[in-house]
Design a protein around this motif. Structure first.
Motif, short mmCIF file in Angstrom:
data_model
loop_
_atom_site.label_atom_id
_atom_site.label_comp_id
_atom_site.label_asym_id
_atom_site.label_seq_id
_atom_site.Cartn_x
_atom_site.Cartn_y
_atom_site.Cartn_z
N ARG A 48 78.48 50.18 23.82
CA ARG A 48 77.31 50.98 24.18
C ARG A 48 76.72 50.49 25.50
N GLY A 49 76.30 51.41 26.34
CA GLY A 49 75.64 51.04 27.58
C GLY A 49 74.21 50.59 27.34
N ALA A 50 73.59 50.06 28.39
CA ALA A 50 72.21 49.61 28.30
C ALA A 50 71.26 50.80 28.29
N ASP A 51 70.09 50.60 27.74
CA ASP A 51 69.07 51.66 27.64
C ASP A 51 68.02 51.41 28.71
N GLY A 52 67.66 52.46 29.45
CA GLY A 52 66.65 52.32 30.50
C GLY A 52 65.25 52.13 29.97
N ASN A 53 65.02 52.39 28.70
CA ASN A 53 63.71 52.20 28.09
C ASN A 53 63.51 50.73 27.76
N PRO A 54 62.54 50.06 28.41
CA PRO A 54 62.39 48.61 28.17
C PRO A 54 61.98 48.27 26.75
N LYS A 55 61.50 49.25 25.95
CA LYS A 55 61.09 48.99 24.57
C LYS A 55 62.23 49.18 23.59
N SER A 56 63.38 49.63 24.11
CA SER A 56 64.52 49.86 23.23
C SER A 56 65.13 48.53 22.78
N PRO A 57 65.67 48.48 21.56
CA PRO A 57 66.38 47.26 21.13
C PRO A 57 67.59 46.96 22.01
N ASN A 58 68.10 47.98 22.68
CA ASN A 58 69.27 47.79 23.55
C ASN A 58 68.86 47.94 25.03
N ALA A 59 67.65 47.51 25.33
CA ALA A 59 67.12 47.67 26.69
C ALA A 59 67.98 46.94 27.71
N ALA A 60 68.06 47.53 28.89
CA ALA A 60 68.81 46.91 29.99
C ALA A 60 68.21 45.56 30.33
N ASN A 61 69.06 44.61 30.62
CA ASN A 61 68.58 43.28 30.98
C ASN A 61 67.86 43.31 32.33
N SER A 62 66.71 42.63 32.40
CA SER A 62 66.01 42.45 33.67
C SER A 62 65.63 40.98 33.87
N LYS A 309 76.30 47.76 43.78
CA LYS A 309 75.95 46.75 42.78
C LYS A 309 77.21 46.09 42.23
N LEU A 310 77.20 44.79 42.08
CA LEU A 310 78.33 44.08 41.51
C LEU A 310 78.56 44.52 40.06
N HIS A 311 79.79 44.91 39.75
CA HIS A 311 80.13 45.31 38.38
C HIS A 311 79.91 44.15 37.40
N ARG A 312 80.11 42.93 37.87
CA ARG A 312 80.04 41.77 36.99
C ARG A 312 78.61 41.34 36.67
N ARG A 313 77.63 42.02 37.21
CA ARG A 313 76.23 41.71 36.92
C ARG A 313 75.77 42.47 35.67
N ASP A 314 75.19 41.75 34.72
CA ASP A 314 74.54 42.39 33.56
C ASP A 314 73.04 42.47 33.87
N PHE A 315 72.69 43.48 34.63
CA PHE A 315 71.30 43.65 35.06
C PHE A 315 71.11 45.14 35.35
N GLY A 316 70.21 45.78 34.60
CA GLY A 316 70.06 47.22 34.77
C GLY A 316 71.29 47.95 34.24
N GLU A 317 71.72 48.97 34.98
CA GLU A 317 72.87 49.76 34.56
C GLU A 317 74.14 48.91 34.54
N LYS A 318 74.99 49.17 33.56
CA LYS A 318 76.19 48.36 33.36
C LYS A 318 77.46 49.23 33.47
N VAL A 319 78.58 48.56 33.51
CA VAL A 319 79.87 49.25 33.47
C VAL A 319 79.91 50.21 32.28
N GLU A 320 79.38 49.76 31.14
CA GLU A 320 79.41 50.58 29.94
C GLU A 320 78.66 51.90 30.11
N ASN A 321 77.60 51.89 30.90
CA ASN A 321 76.88 53.14 31.16
C ASN A 321 77.71 54.10 31.99
#
Length: 449
Positions: A48-62, A309-321
């Motif tokens: 699953r990709g990251a969620d743009g909603n910061p309140k989501s349990p799967n929220a994108a890392n910041s 954006k570097l694909h290898r970064r887990d920050f915001g949108e991800k490869v999975e998105n």
């Protein structure tokens, strides 16, 4: 192309008139085509990709402390056989081609060896005024030869505006733009307005021209459109193979065809064409700049994942998105592998190498503030791609960013051929246009150079 896959799909084709030797395009929803691509790759499930909603349990890392699970980047200056690239010649003759091949196969997809010819037609020429500058605007249609498959028609929409008083060919900024309701092209900027002069007015003030290409007229921005547009035309209406090109490469192809036209227009200096885009069109602008070495300067706005954006970064949108059913059509089908079972770590290339493919030509990476634009596009991840492209620029006798330290907001790093600035606004290139134009002027000069 792949009969075992296509036969059951042909039942989904709508009943539209077609010649017996030219069946209509296969019609699939994006969800169905996404599943078909997974089946071709033998993938049962994607992460699953990251969620743009910061309140989501799967929220994108910041959180920067968690952003780099894969810190080691591919080395743009090391050949596949391990040999170090120490000369410009070795870069140009061997290493660059290796990187292009990896991007073609695994990330953006392959453009067919032969694509249809495009015949450009000027449909309207108008004298107008933009701000206080008299201009001549041409409306063009690029009619793509569909004689091999008449069931798909591709007409590329392009406008070109140059100062009416220009004494000769001028530099041009080519922007990826939009079609507005009713099918109308980009509207003229207002004579003056809130926030100062428009980007078009700023370009004209330098004595340059501007052009706007509508990417959706080259290829639809949806997986449901992959059997139409230029991709569908080249595939005779059949679904893609796993290494066929996606929309980003198709849009970049369209920009190259516009540049073909500029080479024939006496009002344009085709050696001094710059390319600009924002968001998904920022991705496409960077892809166009990397693949077509005729573009002189790139202005890459908030391009995020799949762009700078570097694909290898887990920050915001991800490869999975990007690999999900809403965005996968931008990329090659093979890209889905890196959202399951593989990871971004397994990609043979990363975004710093896409920036490096632009070398030695200048590239300006633009992004908005974390507070206004948000963290989804990952400003630092794009900055780092510029940093790690630097060694290639330096090998070719140019300068990179000059620092690996992320700069304060609104600090312009423009001393080298790789430039970066984070403005205080949102998801727009607007506040960075003045800085970009000063940067670009170093390379393209005035209208009569």
């Amino acid at each position: 192309m792949r009969p075992t896959v296509l036969l059951p799909l042909l039942a989904l084709v709508a009943a539209v008139p077609a010649r017996a030797d030219h069946p209509p395009p296969v019609q699939l929803s994006a969800k169905d085509d996404h599943k078909r691509t997974m089946d071709l790759l033998g993938i049962k499930e994607l992460r699953r990709g990251a969620d743009g909603n910061p309140k989501s349990p799967n929220a994108a890392n910041s959180d920067e402390a968690k952003a780099t699970p894969y810190p080691d980047l591919p080395d743009p200056l090391r050949l596949k056989d391990g040999q170090r690239v120490t000369t410009p010649e070795l870069w140009r003759t061997r290493r660059r081609a290796e990187i292009v091949e990896d991007f073609d196969r695994e990330v953006y997809g392959r453009v067919p060896r032969q694509t249809p010819k495009v015949k450009w037609e000027v449909t309207r020429t108008e004298k107008q005024t933009v701000g206080d500058v008299p201009v001549v605007t041409k409306t063009l249609v690029g009619r793509v030869d569909n004689s091999a498959y008449p069931a798909v028609t591709v007409d590329i929409a392009l406008t070109l505006t140059v100062p009416a008083a220009a004494a000769g060919p001028v530099p041009v900024v080519l922007e990826f733009g939009f079609v507005f309701p009713g099918g109308k092209g980009p509207a003229l900027p207002p004579p003056g307005g809130k926030g100062g002069p428009s980007w078009q007015q700023q370009v004209l003030a330098k004595g340059w021209g501007y052009a706007i290409l509508v990417p959706a007229t080259v290829q639809a921005d949806t997986g449901a459109g992959l059997t139409r547009g230029i991709i569908g035309l080249c595939n005779a209406g059949r679904p893609r193979g796993v290494d066929d090109w996606g929309a980003l490469r198709a849009w970049a192809w369209g920009a190259s065809r516009a540049l073909d036209y500029f080479e024939t227009d006496p009002s344009v200096d085709a050696r001094r064409v710059m390319i600009e885009g924002l968001s998904r069109y920022g991705k496409a602008a960077l892809v166009a700049m990397a693949y077509d070495e005729r573009f002189a300067v790139g202005f890459i706005g908030s391009s995020g994942a799949g762009g700078a954006k570097l694909h290898r970064r887990d920050f915001g949108e991800k490869v999975e998105n990007v690999a999900g059913s809403g965005e996968y059509h931008w990329m090659a089908g093979n890209y889905l592998k890196y959202a399951g079972p593989l990871t971004a770590k397994d990609l043979p290339v990363d975004a710093h190498e896409l920036v490096a493919l632009c070398a030695p030509r200048p590239v300006f990476i633009s992004v908005g503030s974390a507070q206004v634009e948000g963290t989804w596009v990952d400003a630092r991840g794009m900055f780092l791609a510029g940093v790690h492209a630097g060694p290639v620029y330096e090998l070719l006798g140019k300068r990179g960013l000059g620092t690996a330290e992320f700069p304060p907001q609104e600090t312009a790093l423009v001393a080298g051929e790789v430039a970066f600035r984070q403005h205080a606004g949102g998801h727009t290139t607007g506040p960075n246009w003045p800085t970009f134009l000063r940067f670009a002027e170093r390379y393209v000069g005035g209208p009569g150079r």
